[in-house]
Design a protein around this motif. Structure first.
Motif, PDB file in Angstrom:
ATOM      1  N   MET A   1       1.208  -1.200   0.020  1.00 14.51           N
ATOM      2  CA  MET A   1       0.063  -0.130  -0.124  1.00 14.51           C
ATOM      3  C   MET A   1       0.689   1.229  -0.012  1.00 14.51           C
ATOM      4  SD  MET A   1      -3.185   0.968   2.636  1.00 14.51           S
ATOM      5  CE  MET A   1      -2.122   0.629   4.115  1.00 14.51           C
ATOM      6  N   ALA A   2       0.794   2.027  -1.086  1.00 17.36           N
ATOM      7  CA  ALA A   2       1.717   3.311  -1.065  1.00 17.36           C
ATOM      8  C   ALA A   2       1.193   4.294  -0.278  1.00 17.36           C
ATOM      9  CB  ALA A   2       1.835   3.632  -2.679  1.00 17.36           C
ATOM     10  N   ALA A   3       0.051   4.745  -0.744  1.00 16.44           N
ATOM     11  CA  ALA A   3      -0.435   5.928   0.225  1.00 16.44           C
ATOM     12  C   ALA A   3      -1.049   5.759   1.776  1.00 16.44           C
ATOM     13  CB  ALA A   3      -1.432   6.695  -0.674  1.00 16.44           C
ATOM     14  N   GLU A   4      -0.934   6.704   2.442  1.00 22.64           N
ATOM     15  CA  GLU A   4      -1.428   6.421   3.805  1.00 22.64           C
ATOM     16  C   GLU A   4      -2.842   6.499   3.820  1.00 22.64           C
ATOM     17  OE1 GLU A   4      -1.247   8.073   8.139  1.00 22.64           O
ATOM     18  OE2 GLU A   4      -0.351   9.232   6.737  1.00 22.64           O
ATOM     19  N   VAL A   5      -3.429   5.454   4.530  1.00 27.95           N
ATOM     20  CA  VAL A   5      -4.790   5.300   4.829  1.00 27.95           C
ATOM     21  C   VAL A   5      -5.310   6.325   6.098  1.00 27.95           C
ATOM     22  CG1 VAL A   5      -6.943   4.118   5.375  1.00 27.95           C
ATOM     23  CG2 VAL A   5      -5.174   3.401   3.784  1.00 27.95           C
ATOM     24  N   THR A   6      -6.155   7.334   5.783  1.00 24.27           N
ATOM     25  CA  THR A   6      -6.499   8.114   7.188  1.00 24.27           C
ATOM     26  C   THR A   6      -8.207   8.058   6.967  1.00 24.27           C
ATOM     27  OG1 THR A   6      -6.810  10.074   5.693  1.00 24.27           O
ATOM     28  CG2 THR A   6      -4.564   9.700   6.986  1.00 24.27           C
ATOM     29  N   LEU A   7      -8.675   8.552   8.263  1.00 29.46           N
ATOM     30  CA  LEU A   7     -10.099   8.443   8.579  1.00 29.46           C
ATOM     31  C   LEU A   7     -10.346   9.780   9.012  1.00 29.46           C
ATOM     32  CD1 LEU A   7     -10.899   5.158  10.543  1.00 29.46           C
ATOM     33  CD2 LEU A   7     -10.947   5.522   8.050  1.00 29.46           C
ATOM     34  N   ARG A   8     -11.531  10.143   8.466  1.00 28.94           N
ATOM     35  CA  ARG A   8     -12.198  11.618   8.964  1.00 28.94           C
ATOM     36  C   ARG A   8     -13.543  11.786   8.766  1.00 28.94           C
ATOM     37  NH1 ARG A   8     -14.026  14.626   4.644  1.00 28.94           N
ATOM     38  NH2 ARG A   8     -13.277  14.447   2.578  1.00 28.94           N
ATOM     39  N   ARG A   9     -14.239  12.791   9.396  1.00 36.88           N
ATOM     40  CA  ARG A   9     -15.742  12.636   9.442  1.00 36.88           C
ATOM     41  C   ARG A   9     -16.107  13.287   8.007  1.00 36.88           C
ATOM     42  NH1 ARG A   9     -18.594  13.069  13.856  1.00 36.88           N
ATOM     43  NH2 ARG A   9     -17.555  13.052  16.024  1.00 36.88           N
ATOM     44  N   PHE A  10     -17.127  12.738   7.473  1.00 37.80           N
ATOM     45  CA  PHE A  10     -17.838  13.143   6.240  1.00 37.80           C
ATOM     46  C   PHE A  10     -18.243  14.670   6.288  1.00 37.80           C
ATOM     47  CE2 PHE A  10     -18.039   8.743   5.205  1.00 37.80           C
ATOM     48  CZ  PHE A  10     -17.870   8.709   3.741  1.00 37.80           C
ATOM     49  N   GLU A  11     -18.051  15.215   5.028  1.00 38.24           N
ATOM     50  CA  GLU A  11     -18.839  16.637   5.020  1.00 38.24           C
ATOM     51  C   GLU A  11     -19.938  16.510   3.700  1.00 38.24           C
ATOM     52  OE1 GLU A  11     -15.314  18.718   4.026  1.00 38.24           O
ATOM     53  OE2 GLU A  11     -14.434  18.587   5.986  1.00 38.24           O
ATOM     54  N   LEU A  12     -20.790  17.697   3.612  1.00 36.10           N
ATOM     55  CA  LEU A  12     -21.531  17.571   2.567  1.00 36.10           C
ATOM     56  C   LEU A  12     -20.822  17.635   1.055  1.00 36.10           C
ATOM     57  CD1 LEU A  12     -24.574  19.586   3.723  1.00 36.10           C
ATOM     58  CD2 LEU A  12     -24.714  17.016   3.455  1.00 36.10           C
ATOM     59  N   SER A  13     -19.670  18.178   1.137  1.00 36.87           N
ATOM     60  CA  SER A  13     -19.010  18.229  -0.066  1.00 36.87           C
ATOM     61  C   SER A  13     -18.368  17.025  -0.799  1.00 36.87           C
ATOM     62  CB  SER A  13     -17.668  19.411  -0.077  1.00 36.87           C
ATOM     63  OG  SER A  13     -16.658  19.002   1.078  1.00 36.87           O
ATOM     64  N   PRO A  52     -25.131  12.867  11.118  1.00 32.86           N
ATOM     65  CA  PRO A  52     -25.613  12.764  12.438  1.00 32.86           C
ATOM     66  C   PRO A  52     -25.060  11.306  13.485  1.00 32.86           C
ATOM     67  CG  PRO A  52     -27.523  12.694  11.082  1.00 32.86           C
ATOM     68  CD  PRO A  52     -26.441  12.979  10.242  1.00 32.86           C
ATOM     69  N   HIS A  53     -24.642  10.496  12.294  1.00 35.70           N
ATOM     70  CA  HIS A  53     -24.338   9.060  12.958  1.00 35.70           C
ATOM     71  C   HIS A  53     -23.218   9.398  13.941  1.00 35.70           C
ATOM     72  CE1 HIS A  53     -22.583   5.005  13.116  1.00 35.70           C
ATOM     73  NE2 HIS A  53     -23.587   4.816  12.529  1.00 35.70           N
ATOM     74  N   PRO A  54     -23.262   8.637  15.168  1.00 37.87           N
ATOM     75  CA  PRO A  54     -22.274   8.554  15.827  1.00 37.87           C
ATOM     76  C   PRO A  54     -20.783   8.480  15.705  1.00 37.87           C
ATOM     77  CG  PRO A  54     -23.768   6.974  16.777  1.00 37.87           C
ATOM     78  CD  PRO A  54     -24.287   7.596  15.332  1.00 37.87           C
ATOM     79  N   TRP A  55     -20.622   7.426  14.724  1.00 35.32           N
ATOM     80  CA  TRP A  55     -19.073   7.070  14.245  1.00 35.32           C
ATOM     81  C   TRP A  55     -19.315   6.605  12.678  1.00 35.32           C
ATOM     82  CZ3 TRP A  55     -15.029   4.838  12.669  1.00 35.32           C
ATOM     83  CH2 TRP A  55     -13.762   5.419  13.003  1.00 35.32           C
ATOM     84  N   PHE A  56     -19.267   7.333  11.741  1.00 34.39           N
ATOM     85  CA  PHE A  56     -19.335   7.178  10.439  1.00 34.39           C
ATOM     86  C   PHE A  56     -18.109   8.128   9.987  1.00 34.39           C
ATOM     87  CE2 PHE A  56     -22.475   5.321   7.560  1.00 34.39           C
ATOM     88  CZ  PHE A  56     -21.906   5.484   6.373  1.00 34.39           C
ATOM     89  N   ARG A  57     -17.123   7.330   9.253  1.00 37.11           N
ATOM     90  CA  ARG A  57     -15.967   7.955   8.608  1.00 37.11           C
ATOM     91  C   ARG A  57     -15.634   7.761   7.216  1.00 37.11           C
ATOM     92  NH1 ARG A  57     -17.273   9.805  13.081  1.00 37.11           N
ATOM     93  NH2 ARG A  57     -15.888  10.124  14.804  1.00 37.11           N
ATOM     94  N   ALA A  58     -15.005   8.840   6.645  1.00 36.02           N
ATOM     95  CA  ALA A  58     -14.401   8.707   5.321  1.00 36.02           C
ATOM     96  C   ALA A  58     -13.346   8.039   5.452  1.00 36.02           C
ATOM     97  CB  ALA A  58     -14.563   9.728   4.644  1.00 36.02           C
ATOM     98  N   ILE A  59     -13.004   7.164   4.494  1.00 38.11           N
ATOM     99  CA  ILE A  59     -11.881   6.422   4.230  1.00 38.11           C
ATOM    100  C   ILE A  59     -11.119   7.117   3.200  1.00 38.11           C
ATOM    101  CG2 ILE A  59     -10.475   4.420   3.665  1.00 38.11           C
ATOM    102  CD1 ILE A  59     -13.100   2.832   4.397  1.00 38.11           C
ATOM    103  N   CYS A  60      -9.800   7.610   3.462  1.00 40.40           N
ATOM    104  CA  CYS A  60      -9.184   8.604   2.494  1.00 40.40           C
ATOM    105  C   CYS A  60      -7.824   8.038   2.173  1.00 40.40           C
ATOM    106  CB  CYS A  60      -8.859   9.849   3.129  1.00 40.40           C
ATOM    107  SG  CYS A  60     -10.556  10.906   3.585  1.00 40.40           S
ATOM    108  N   VAL A  61      -7.594   8.060   0.869  1.00 47.16           N
ATOM    109  CA  VAL A  61      -6.235   7.942   0.453  1.00 47.16           C
ATOM    110  C   VAL A  61      -5.724   9.023  -0.196  1.00 47.16           C
ATOM    111  CG1 VAL A  61      -4.877   6.193  -1.092  1.00 47.16           C
ATOM    112  CG2 VAL A  61      -6.790   5.410   0.327  1.00 47.16           C
ATOM    113  N   ALA A  62      -4.412   9.311   0.252  1.00 45.89           N
ATOM    114  CA  ALA A  62      -3.979  10.405  -0.438  1.00 45.89           C
ATOM    115  C   ALA A  62      -5.083  11.720  -0.233  1.00 45.89           C
ATOM    116  CB  ALA A  62      -3.325  10.127  -1.676  1.00 45.89           C
ATOM    117  N   GLY A  63      -5.847  11.661   0.691  1.00 45.72           N
ATOM    118  CA  GLY A  63      -6.731  12.896   0.720  1.00 45.72           C
ATOM    119  C   GLY A  63      -8.129  12.656   0.006  1.00 45.72           C
ATOM    120  N   ALA A  64      -8.053  11.706  -0.902  1.00 41.49           N
ATOM    121  CA  ALA A  64      -9.288  11.416  -1.631  1.00 41.49           C
ATOM    122  C   ALA A  64     -10.353  10.535  -0.840  1.00 41.49           C
ATOM    123  CB  ALA A  64      -9.065  10.906  -2.934  1.00 41.49           C
TER     124      ALA A  64
END
Length: 173
Positions: A1-13, A52-64
């Protein structure tokens, strides 16, 4: 896996990034929903359910944003149910496993979900790739729940996995 995997809250965008995988029939095959055909209902889902979910995160690779991981409360407050999905372009690259490991560390070590003693993953018997993700992330296979879940027209067998708060937390890559 080349790029780091990060998690963050979702946004409408994030709706356009989500549409890329939420409209894919192969991604949706084991999900409760059918592939999205337009962004309007996906935006409503994002606004009304994901944010509004208590724990729902976006999986991001290289920020995407390339997928999602969630830990949902159950009727028993000590238990949460894990869910994850990933854009097809990232399948087989360790991204889902890395995201699940990060999610476990966040909800169990970070005390983001108070009182959580057990995280369960219910995986369709016909989805071996998802079973491998759970196993590689450190979940223990407990057994098969026969005809446990009605999904897209038929009763499905589900493999139940668990990760306890007392289990050694997985290393994040």
């Amino acid at each position: 896996m080349a790029a780091e995997v990060t998690l963050r809250r979702f946004e409408l965008s994030d709706v356009d990034a989500m549409m890329a995988w939420a409209s894919d029939p192969e991604v949706a095959a084991f999900c409760r929903w059918e592939p999205y055909e337009s962004t309007a209902p996906l935006l409503a889902y994002l606004r009304d359910t994901v944010l509004p979910h208590p724990w729902f995160r976006a999986i991001c690779v290289a920020g995407a944003v390339v997928g999602a991981v969630s830990v949902s409360p159950t009727a028993e407050r000590c238990r949460g149910e894990l869910g994850y999905l990933l854009a097809r372009a990232h399948w087989g690259k360790g991204v889902a496993t890395a995201a699940v490991r990060r999610a476990l560390r966040a909800v169990l070590a970070g005390a983001e979900v108070e009182g959580l003693a057990r995280v369960e993953a219910l995986v369709d018997m016909d989805n071996p790739a998802s079973q491998r993700v759970a196993e590689k992330a450190g979940f223990r296979r407990e057994g098969v729940l026969r005809r446990h879940y009605w999904h897209k027209g038929r009763a499905r067998d589900m493999v139940i996995y668990s990760f306890l708060a007392t289990d050694p937390l997985p290393e994040c890559e």
